[in-house]
Design a protein around this motif. Structure first.
Motif, PDB file in Angstrom:
ATOM      1  N   ASP A 141      -8.149  -2.836  -8.427  1.00 34.39           N
ATOM      2  CA  ASP A 141      -7.113  -3.416  -9.273  1.00 34.39           C
ATOM      3  C   ASP A 141      -6.173  -2.343  -9.823  1.00 34.39           C
ATOM      4  O   ASP A 141      -6.619  -1.295 -10.303  1.00 34.39           O
ATOM      5  CB  ASP A 141      -7.738  -4.153 -10.457  1.00 34.39           C
ATOM      6  N   ASP A 147      -2.876  -4.597  -5.884  1.00 29.90           N
ATOM      7  CA  ASP A 147      -4.150  -4.161  -5.310  1.00 29.90           C
ATOM      8  C   ASP A 147      -3.923  -2.887  -4.509  1.00 29.90           C
ATOM      9  O   ASP A 147      -3.046  -2.840  -3.633  1.00 29.90           O
ATOM     10  CB  ASP A 147      -4.707  -5.252  -4.392  1.00 29.90           C
ATOM     11  N   GLY A 196      -8.226  -2.373  -2.302  1.00 29.67           N
ATOM     12  CA  GLY A 196      -8.440  -3.587  -3.076  1.00 29.67           C
ATOM     13  C   GLY A 196      -8.698  -3.361  -4.552  1.00 29.67           C
ATOM     14  O   GLY A 196      -8.738  -4.336  -5.317  1.00 29.67           O
ATOM     15  N   ARG A 204       0.963  -8.330  -6.468  1.00 30.41           N
ATOM     16  CA  ARG A 204       0.555  -9.727  -6.579  1.00 30.41           C
ATOM     17  C   ARG A 204       1.789 -10.567  -6.921  1.00 30.41           C
ATOM     18  O   ARG A 204       2.576 -10.185  -7.802  1.00 30.41           O
ATOM     19  CB  ARG A 204      -0.515  -9.892  -7.649  1.00 30.41           C
TER      20      ARG A 204
END
Length: 366
Positions: A94, A113, A92, A133
């Motif tokens: 960034d 992610d 998770g 994303r």
């Protein structure tokens, strides 16, 4: 190669603007298309990395190599040491484009992610994935100055013409100099600091060139074929053959792409209209091709003797290639650390296979 660079291309925070300007100038000169791989783009083959890849004095970055799928989800493919911070990232975290190194050590656009990494030293690859994303990277898988790669992977071969698109040197072309290469690669635990350690890899792909890559190009997809100044679509080449993860001032090392696919369970996003080169149809930069029987025999000899040869600290790699003066004559390619004093003589032949010595500085995951 920009100097001095350790690990995944760190830059000192207080020198960032000067260093990045120097790297940009070098990039435009090196990349014939003039494309800037260090600014915000939705294309792959560009700057990126983990938003947490930063220490007190340094921030780091690498290359977001290509688009892949797994279980119906699109992912960015790059290296463990680029996306996973050398086995230290949590799921998770960034992933930004461009990376910290190209954005004043500040977080830029978060495009993915962190999802999965193959633990270093376990499956013979340095590879990781980050879930894209929606809408923030090209859904068709375009790579800067290469275009859309083939969905069908190719097979690395000695003499195969290849290209890669990376954060630091842009799109560069080269030729595979050795396959089935055992190498020792140096890592550093944190960005620009921490313990340095060596991981041994077997059966890697090596391109011998002073211009093919540099620190920050780690994570680039190496494909068959050449760079496109227009960034156009594939024309029958662009088959993925390796994942760039390390090198020296004169060599680049990649994981064979089938090993990466097997370790991560991925498929490439690309066009299905191209076909991967075969030994029968693809021309090599060396002209005459060696016989497969000779390559197989040399590989057997390499497998038998490389572990003992690499007990000598000055020998950092042993692979299978060809002699410079006769590209049809198969040879063991022995990579010797030019920064160490020679303590033992490298043989001129092993079990009847001639030896070609390549002197280079240590291999570093960059």
């Amino acid at each position: 190669m920009p100097a001095p660079i350790e690990g995944r291309s760190p830059v000192r925070k207080f020198l960032l603007s000067t260093v990045c300007a120097a790297l940009f100038v070098g990039l435009v000169l090196a990349d014939g298309s003039g494309a800037n791989h260090q600014i915000r783009t939705t294309s792959f083959g560009s700057s990126g990395g983990n938003a947490n890849d930063i220490t007190r004095f340094f921030c780091c970055g690498g290359t977001l190599g290509s688009l892949v799928t797994k279980g119906g989800t699109q992912y960015i493919l790059s290296n463990n040491h680029v996306l996973a911070r050398v086995d230290q990232a949590a799921v998770g975290e960034d992933i930004t484009q461009p990376g910290l190194i190209d954005n004043g050590c500040s977080v830029a656009t978060v495009v993915a992610d962190f999802s999965q990494a193959v633990p270093l030293g376990t499956q013979n690859v340095d590879a990781a994935l980050a879930a894209v994303r929606p809408g923030l990277m090209d859904a068709g898988g375009k790579i800067l100055d290469i275009g859309v790669p083939c969905a069908t992977p190719g097979t690395p071969r000695v003499g195969l013409a290849v290209a890669k698109s990376g954060r630091t040197t842009g799109c560069q072309q080269g030729t595979i100099a050795s396959i089935s290469t055992n190498v020792n690669v140096q890592y550093q635990r944190s960005c620009g600091k921490g313990k340095k350690f060596i991981i041994a890899y077997t059966n890697q792909v090596v391109i011998n060139s002073t211009t093919f890559s540099a620190g920050g190009d780690s994570g680039s997809l190496i494909v068959s074929g050449s760079c496109s100044s227009t960034g156009g679509e594939t024309n029958g080449d662009n088959a993925p053959v390796a994942l760039l993860f390390a090198g020296s001032s004169s060599s680049t090392i990649g994981n064979p792409i089938q090993d990466v696919i097997g370790a991560l369970g991925i498929s490439f996003v690309g066009t299905s209209m191209c076909t991967a080169p075969t030994s029968a149809s693809a021309a090599t930069a060396f002209g005459r091709e060696p016989l497969q029987n000779d390559l197989d025999f040399a590989t057997m000899v390499k497998d038998r003797h490389a572990p003992d040869m690499m007990r000598n600290p000055e020998i950092i790699g042993v692979g299978v290639g060809v002699m410079d003066d006769d590209p049809s004559r198969v040879a063991l390619v022995v990579y010797v650390d030019s920064t160490r004093p020679v303590q033992s003589r490298v043989p001129t032949q092993v079990d009847g296979v001639p030896v070609k010595v390549v002197r280079t500085d240590p291999f570093v995951a960059y």
